[in-house]
Design a protein around this motif. Sequence first.
Motif, PDB file in Angstrom:
ATOM      1  N   VAL A  38      56.973  39.563  47.403  1.00 46.29           N
ATOM      2  CA  VAL A  38      56.446  38.231  47.361  1.00 46.29           C
ATOM      3  C   VAL A  38      55.340  39.519  46.091  1.00 46.29           C
ATOM      4  CG1 VAL A  38      54.647  37.258  47.861  1.00 46.29           C
ATOM      5  CG2 VAL A  38      56.233  37.433  49.459  1.00 46.29           C
ATOM      6  N   VAL A  39      54.932  39.187  45.486  1.00 44.45           N
ATOM      7  CA  VAL A  39      53.920  39.591  43.505  1.00 44.45           C
ATOM      8  C   VAL A  39      53.141  38.447  44.469  1.00 44.45           C
ATOM      9  CG1 VAL A  39      54.011  39.674  41.426  1.00 44.45           C
ATOM     10  CG2 VAL A  39      56.561  40.091  42.516  1.00 44.45           C
ATOM     11  N   PRO A  40      51.867  39.059  44.091  1.00 40.83           N
ATOM     12  CA  PRO A  40      50.520  38.411  44.185  1.00 40.83           C
ATOM     13  C   PRO A  40      50.494  37.723  42.563  1.00 40.83           C
ATOM     14  CG  PRO A  40      50.287  40.893  45.743  1.00 40.83           C
ATOM     15  CD  PRO A  40      51.216  40.700  44.778  1.00 40.83           C
ATOM     16  N   ASP A  41      49.628  36.875  42.668  1.00 40.32           N
ATOM     17  CA  ASP A  41      48.428  36.911  41.898  1.00 40.32           C
ATOM     18  C   ASP A  41      47.081  36.961  42.018  1.00 40.32           C
ATOM     19  OD1 ASP A  41      46.651  35.327  39.820  1.00 40.32           O
ATOM     20  OD2 ASP A  41      47.619  33.479  39.958  1.00 40.32           O
ATOM     21  N   PHE A  42      47.131  38.101  41.271  1.00 40.22           N
ATOM     22  CA  PHE A  42      46.689  39.621  41.509  1.00 40.22           C
ATOM     23  C   PHE A  42      45.196  39.065  41.068  1.00 40.22           C
ATOM     24  CE2 PHE A  42      49.951  42.326  41.735  1.00 40.22           C
ATOM     25  CZ  PHE A  42      49.459  43.480  42.689  1.00 40.22           C
ATOM     26  N   GLU A  43      45.043  38.152  40.298  1.00 46.12           N
ATOM     27  CA  GLU A  43      43.356  37.778  38.899  1.00 46.12           C
ATOM     28  C   GLU A  43      42.860  36.855  39.841  1.00 46.12           C
ATOM     29  OE1 GLU A  43      41.896  35.374  35.511  1.00 46.12           O
ATOM     30  OE2 GLU A  43      44.149  35.466  35.522  1.00 46.12           O
ATOM     31  N   ARG A  44      43.706  35.511  40.895  1.00 49.60           N
ATOM     32  CA  ARG A  44      44.091  34.899  41.632  1.00 49.60           C
ATOM     33  C   ARG A  44      43.022  35.530  43.172  1.00 49.60           C
ATOM     34  NH1 ARG A  44      44.764  28.724  43.193  1.00 49.60           N
ATOM     35  NH2 ARG A  44      43.445  28.376  40.975  1.00 49.60           N
ATOM     36  N   LEU A  45      43.705  36.408  42.732  1.00 47.05           N
ATOM     37  CA  LEU A  45      43.558  37.613  44.877  1.00 47.05           C
ATOM     38  C   LEU A  45      42.574  37.813  44.987  1.00 47.05           C
ATOM     39  CD1 LEU A  45      44.715  37.944  47.356  1.00 47.05           C
ATOM     40  CD2 LEU A  45      45.273  40.292  46.104  1.00 47.05           C
ATOM     41  N   THR A  46      41.994  38.346  44.266  1.00 53.79           N
ATOM     42  CA  THR A  46      40.922  40.089  44.027  1.00 53.79           C
ATOM     43  C   THR A  46      39.077  38.067  43.662  1.00 53.79           C
ATOM     44  OG1 THR A  46      41.576  40.715  41.876  1.00 53.79           O
ATOM     45  CG2 THR A  46      39.392  40.879  41.827  1.00 53.79           C
ATOM     46  N   ARG A  47      39.393  37.134  43.150  1.00 50.80           N
ATOM     47  CA  ARG A  47      38.648  35.805  43.216  1.00 50.80           C
ATOM     48  C   ARG A  47      38.627  35.681  44.227  1.00 50.80           C
ATOM     49  NH1 ARG A  47      39.978  33.616  39.268  1.00 50.80           N
ATOM     50  NH2 ARG A  47      41.583  31.585  40.046  1.00 50.80           N
ATOM     51  N   LEU A  48      39.118  34.983  45.393  1.00 47.33           N
ATOM     52  CA  LEU A  48      38.942  34.781  46.931  1.00 47.33           C
ATOM     53  C   LEU A  48      38.777  35.907  47.647  1.00 47.33           C
ATOM     54  CD1 LEU A  48      42.479  32.937  46.712  1.00 47.33           C
ATOM     55  CD2 LEU A  48      40.356  32.071  47.042  1.00 47.33           C
ATOM     56  N   ALA A  49      39.344  37.075  47.075  1.00 48.74           N
ATOM     57  CA  ALA A  49      38.789  38.276  48.097  1.00 48.74           C
ATOM     58  C   ALA A  49      36.990  38.538  47.582  1.00 48.74           C
ATOM     59  CB  ALA A  49      39.601  39.520  47.955  1.00 48.74           C
ATOM     60  N   LEU A  50      36.703  38.459  46.530  1.00 49.93           N
ATOM     61  CA  LEU A  50      35.181  38.413  46.600  1.00 49.93           C
ATOM     62  C   LEU A  50      34.529  37.227  46.982  1.00 49.93           C
ATOM     63  CD1 LEU A  50      35.449  38.984  42.709  1.00 49.93           C
ATOM     64  CD2 LEU A  50      34.414  40.999  44.358  1.00 49.93           C
ATOM     65  N   GLU A  51      34.866  35.761  47.277  1.00 46.73           N
ATOM     66  CA  GLU A  51      34.674  34.720  47.491  1.00 46.73           C
ATOM     67  C   GLU A  51      34.532  35.375  49.708  1.00 46.73           C
ATOM     68  OE1 GLU A  51      36.700  31.678  46.429  1.00 46.73           O
ATOM     69  OE2 GLU A  51      36.018  32.035  44.777  1.00 46.73           O
ATOM     70  N   ALA A  52      35.161  35.723  50.101  1.00 45.89           N
ATOM     71  CA  ALA A  52      35.181  36.823  51.600  1.00 45.89           C
ATOM     72  C   ALA A  52      34.558  38.030  51.739  1.00 45.89           C
ATOM     73  CB  ALA A  52      36.790  36.780  51.675  1.00 45.89           C
ATOM     74  N   LYS A 112      35.422  43.569  48.507  1.00 43.38           N
ATOM     75  CA  LYS A 112      35.491  44.312  47.570  1.00 43.38           C
ATOM     76  C   LYS A 112      36.426  45.389  47.821  1.00 43.38           C
ATOM     77  CE  LYS A 112      30.599  42.624  46.693  1.00 43.38           C
ATOM     78  NZ  LYS A 112      29.294  42.882  46.186  1.00 43.38           N
ATOM     79  N   VAL A 113      37.316  45.962  46.242  1.00 46.47           N
ATOM     80  CA  VAL A 113      38.141  47.026  46.824  1.00 46.47           C
ATOM     81  C   VAL A 113      37.804  47.303  44.989  1.00 46.47           C
ATOM     82  CG1 VAL A 113      39.461  47.043  47.764  1.00 46.47           C
ATOM     83  CG2 VAL A 113      39.853  45.911  46.249  1.00 46.47           C
ATOM     84  N   ALA A 114      38.478  48.423  45.040  1.00 42.22           N
ATOM     85  CA  ALA A 114      38.073  49.354  43.262  1.00 42.22           C
ATOM     86  C   ALA A 114      39.068  48.937  42.721  1.00 42.22           C
ATOM     87  CB  ALA A 114      38.242  50.583  43.379  1.00 42.22           C
ATOM     88  N   ASP A 115      40.233  49.200  43.113  1.00 43.14           N
ATOM     89  CA  ASP A 115      41.605  48.563  42.620  1.00 43.14           C
ATOM     90  C   ASP A 115      41.796  47.082  42.868  1.00 43.14           C
ATOM     91  OD1 ASP A 115      44.244  48.690  41.286  1.00 43.14           O
ATOM     92  OD2 ASP A 115      45.170  50.095  41.749  1.00 43.14           O
TER      93      ASP A 115
END
Length: 577
Positions: free
Chosen positions: A484-498, A501-504
């Motif tokens: 499974v290849v993530p959509d990293f742009e959207r994944l980062t946005r959802l993670a921030l909303e939750a 926070k990670v550097a990479d």
Amino acid sequence: MAEMKSVGALLRRSVERNPGKVAHIVPWAERGEVTYAQLWEYVTIAAWRMDSRGIKRGDRICAYSENCFGWSVLDWACFCLGVVLVPIYPSLPGDQAGFIVNDSEAKIIYCGSEKLQAQVEPHISVPTVYLGSAPEDFFRLMDEGRATMPADYEAQLLAIIENASLDDLATIIYTSGTTGSPKGAMLPNRAFVKLCENIHSQLPVDENDLFLSWLPLSHVYERFAGHVLPMALGGQIAHSQGIASLGSELTKHRPTIMLCVPRFLESLKDRISDAAAKQGGLKAKLFGWAVAQGKVARAGGFAPFHGVLDKVVASKIRARTGGRLKFFVSGGGALPAHVSGFYRALGIEALQGYGLTETCAATSINHPLRNRPDTIGEPINGLEMKIASDGEILIRGYSVMTGYYNQPEATAASIDADGWFHTGDIGVQDGNHFRITDRKKDIIVLANGKNVAPQPIENKLRESALIKEVALFGDGMSVICGLVVPDFERLTRLALEAGIKVADPKELVKLPAIREMFKAEIDVVNRGLADFERLRKYEVLPNEFSVDGGELTPSLKVRRKVVREKYKDLIDGMSGG
């Protein structure tokens, strides 16, 4: 009306009918509008420059370049002169570009940049020539050619066009190599000319249409439908500066037709939805209601608020496409039904079509008045499609290639004695419409003998906002497993909303909370599958598939074999029990 005998004759007819009409809108600071008469002059000069190099009718040349106006002019010069242009994706590395140059026995290669020249030169023995991608270079080359061109050269070129035949070879386009080495599909003039004549059976297009061109001209899809077809119609082409500029170009050029690929439509859908969600409150609710009511209305149901919501919400979204868009045409892969349904709800048609390099891109497409988004549409007039006894889709007619260049055995394996081209796609027929269910060679046979078609499952998984790509495996295994290849742009946005926070962003896939998000998405899909079809084991990758990495073809299709080899240890680790 005299029968058109070549692709070059199609252009010449439009030039004679519309000499003063703008044919191309090019992103130059000056001289950005090119009339049909000016286009013809450039094409004539480009033909002379090739002719003066000793390149004659029937010779092969290669073009290794990003999209640019010079590429378009070179291609039309080849069509008119009877020279066979072989396009090469600029994303291909030098050794693969060299393979195409050598395999096609090209006499010369036109390169769009010094970088591309440097990449390919170690792998070839023929001359490389700078195409003239930058405007100042293009005009300099045109001026040089104009100064040396004989006064009667236009008459010579017209005579060549007049003596052309529908059976003459127009181009060789190499397949993307999803299942092995690229093969050169030989397409005659007939394929392009007859498709242009018959496309009206499925698409309401004419000389009033403006196409926004941004897909690679190296691909048969854009080459036919976004390059040859608009000029054959007497229409217009606006050249994009790239995907990052499309938003502003839609409102600037106000296209009536736009060719695209499913990934673009999915990405645009996500951006529209995300923008609405960010507004929050009543605006976000109105957007959700507009989509919901639009879907009900398009399905013929009772949607009492559709009219007002369409005016208040959907019309503003349509305005961002320029306000004149008749439809998107989606090709190059399966268009998920939920994506098409989203646009239809907003009053925008996304028409799914089907074709291959070997069939000059266009074989079937949905008509706007008969659009069935879950299908690849109806065959274009004069082309035949049928389902073989094993479920394979077969195609016969004027658009089918004459064969693979210098590969008689591969040709015989693809085109049978009755002229049917074997596509390798598995499908079903439903009335006049066809539907693809999988690739013939992609069928997974589990250890228990169960057959699993991976593409429908992969398409379902890609509907998740978190999943950009997925590749399933399972031959000889007890269960289906996948990468499974993530959509990293959207994944980062959802993670921030939750609050995560990670550097990479790539570190996110290691976090238990994120892995639970993916599990929840996959569980939803699994519930709709038969027990043996379910994705039981999977790994979420910390990186994307790419063309440079070899996992994707230049047209962004997954090379399953390459992925299997590249991630062998990871897949083998999931194969037990």
